[in-house]
Design an enzyme around this catalytic site. Structure first.
Site: not given
Length: 77
Positions: A4, A53, A60
């Protein structure tokens, strides 16, 4: 895992090299296309994903859906 912003992966790679490794190749399942410069690049990338996201395949959302067999994006985030 996912690449990310790259800060955690940068620190891990630096530590591995500090411990004496002569090289350190990086493999990630997903590379998030944030449009920003990252402090580390992956040598091997499973898939490039948009800046959303995501969850599933070990990622998770608030502790849920980590074990899903695919990568999904949260709607509206």
């Amino acid at each position: 895992d996912i690449l990310d912003e790259g800060e955690t992966l940068r620190a891990i790679k630096a530590r591995v090299l500090e411990m004496g490794a002569s090289s350190c190749s990086v493999a990630v399942l997903a590379n998030k296309l944030t449009g920003k410069a990252k402090p580390v690049t992956a040598d091997f990338i499973g898939v490039d994903i948009p800046d959303r996201f995501v969850f599933g395949c070990g990622l998770d959302v608030s502790g849920y859906w980590r074990n899903l067999p695919a990568i999904y994006a949260v709607k509206g985030m």
